[in-house]
Design an enzyme around this catalytic site. Structure first.
Site, PDB file in Angstrom:
ATOM      1  N   ASP A 137       5.079   3.793  15.651  1.00 52.10           N
ATOM      2  CA  ASP A 137       5.560   3.021  16.467  1.00 52.10           C
ATOM      3  C   ASP A 137       6.461   3.019  15.912  1.00 52.10           C
ATOM      4  OD1 ASP A 137       5.256   1.816  13.524  1.00 52.10           O
ATOM      5  OD2 ASP A 137       4.043   0.350  14.475  1.00 52.10           O
ATOM      6  N   ASP A 143       1.275   4.953   1.472  1.00 54.21           N
ATOM      7  CA  ASP A 143      -0.142   5.308   2.238  1.00 54.21           C
ATOM      8  C   ASP A 143       0.840   7.092   2.917  1.00 54.21           C
ATOM      9  OD1 ASP A 143      -1.805   3.285   3.011  1.00 54.21           O
ATOM     10  OD2 ASP A 143       0.112   2.956   5.149  1.00 54.21           O
ATOM     11  N   ASP A 159       0.804  -1.031  -0.231  1.00 52.57           N
ATOM     12  CA  ASP A 159      -0.312  -0.201   0.610  1.00 52.57           C
ATOM     13  C   ASP A 159       1.276   0.994  -0.018  1.00 52.57           C
ATOM     14  OD1 ASP A 159      -2.487  -1.505   0.443  1.00 52.57           O
ATOM     15  OD2 ASP A 159      -2.025  -1.811   2.270  1.00 52.57           O
TER      16      ASP A 159
END
Length: 436
Positions: free
Chosen positions: A137, A60, A58
């Site tokens: 994260d 993003d 993907d």
């Protein structure tokens, strides 16, 4: 506090991101956002994978534009999410996800909320690029790439960790794991997928904090298990889940079965299954979550079914009850959607039918919509060491045989079965005769 001056601006000559590997639609979205006066970057896994020479799944996008502002710029935009509003820009059935920069969740009136355990329960708080960095994260996921200027921004040493093969949490590991315990699983998944090491400070918190996973919704953990074991590196991921004591919080029946199985057949079965799954994914073939759960829970189901039969319960009824109990127990930890659990149950219940070799039953079983999955499962059992080799060989030959050959095979099986029954009946008489 981070500022633009803290960022390392990495030029193309250093980062070597191939421009032709960047999604053209993502470039167009970023270009339009920037022309409208907003900041916009590719961020997260796509940047990480581009730097590693992998193909991103993907692309993003992170931006300073708020969701409503994004929607005004793109006619095909839809806003989703309650915990944090996201914009999806559609291209037919495909879409690109665009997220607004987030700020720290400090129980502010703007929408941030953390519970008593330190877990984020609501974080619809918008912020700046510099604030958004700290909401990522791991350092390797906190790299921002501008495909228009071809410049990479690194605030936290993510590029060095990427080059050194390190998985490092941003900030205090204990606090970050408490904010979202699923980060424990993400650390393992990235370590397995990228063949990286979890750096010591982060790793020191993984084993003792695994119990936090008990507070994560079972539906979310189901999604995470599929990501972990259907990622293309499922066997390596499973190995790390055991090594870091996380398996017992996701698949307690599997964990207990591995401890109880003295034969080693169950562990071999899991190993073979996950290795086969990895191979299928590498070849672009489909995989079934239902089959995965059939393997992971099989030892518990088969043992309980045997115990029930020993108490006098008919075989099919015993298998039905054992199947239902195992799935019910597993749902307490990770949800198993009914569309999958029903198929898992069918795979188990069909196993006993492979022993019947009369032409009518065999032909009926061959046309069962779950035949192939159940047959593959039986072959896996045989390969792992269970005593079903004869069944696996017979059914392998039966599938490719002509109608006449199938009839002959079934007649031959009936004769062999009759001889075995006769021997069993004669054996007691022979013993009496020799004794006299």
């Amino acid at each position: 506090m981070l500022t633009p001056d803290n960022a390392v601006h990495v030029p193309p000559a250093v980062h070597h991101i191939p421009a032709d590997k960047v999604c053209g639609r993502a470039k167009d979205v970023i270009r339009r956002l920037q022309k409208a006066g907003y900041e916009a970057y590719l961020v997260g896994g796509c940047v990480r994978d581009l730097l590693l020479g992998l193909v991103p799944k993907d692309f993003d996008i992170a931006t300073s534009a708020h969701p409503e502002e994004i929607r005004r710029l793109f006619n095909s935009c839809r806003l989703i999410g309650r915990r944090f509003r996201l914009a999806h820009i559609y291209y037919g059935r495909d879409y690109l996800e665009v997220a607004t920069f987030r700020a720290p969740h400090d129980d502010s009136e703007d929408g941030g909320k953390v519970n008593d355990a330190g877990r984020i329960i609501h974080d619809n708080v918008y912020g700046t690029l510099e604030e958004d960095v700290w909401r990522r994260d791991f350092t390797i996921n906190a790299l921002f790439y501008d495909p228009i200027s071809d410049e990479l921004l690194d605030f936290v040493g993510g590029l060095d960790d990427l080059r050194n093969g390190k998985i490092r949490l941003l900030g205090n590991p204990e606090q970050r794991f408490r904010e979202d315990p699923v980060r424990l699983l993400r650390a393992v998944r990235f370590a397995a997928k990228l063949n990286f090491e979890i750096e010591p400070a982060t790793l020191a918190c993984v084993r003792p904090m695994g119990i936090l996973l008990e507070g994560v919704s079972s539906a979310r953990l189901f999604d995470e298990i599929i990501k972990l074991l259907h990622s293309g590196c499922g066997w390596n991921t499973f190995r790390l889940l055991r090594e870091y004591n996380l398996l017992e919080y996701l698949l307690p029946l599997t964990y207990e079965s591995l401890e109880d199985d003295d034969t080693g057949n169950f562990e071999r079965m899991i190993t073979l299954s996950l290795q086969n799954t990895d191979q299928r994914l590498a070849e672009g073939k489909s995989v079934m979550p239902a089959f995965l759960y059939a393997v992971l829970l099989w030892h518990e189901v088969s043992v309980v079914a045997e115990e029930l039969q020993a108490r006098g319960m008919p075989e099919l009824q015993a298998m039905t009850q054992a199947s239902g109990d195992a799935l019910h127990d597993q749902v307490d930890f990770t949800a198993v959607p009914r569309r999958y659990s029903n198929i898992t149950r069918e795979i188990w219940l069909l196993q006993s039918r492979f022993r019947y070799r009369d032409i009518r039953r065999a032909t009926t079983l061959l046309t069962n919509p779950r035949f192939r999955a159940a047959y593959d499962f039986m072959c896996l059992r045989a390969e792992a060491g269970e005593p079903v080799d004869d069944d696996a060989e017979w059914w392998t030959a039966f599938q490719s045989a002509t109608h006449e050959e199938r009839e002959a095979m079934c007649k031959g099986a009936a004769i062999k079965g009759s001889l075995r029954r006769r021997k069993k009946r004669r054996k007691p008489n022979a013993v009496i005769k020799s004794a006299s």
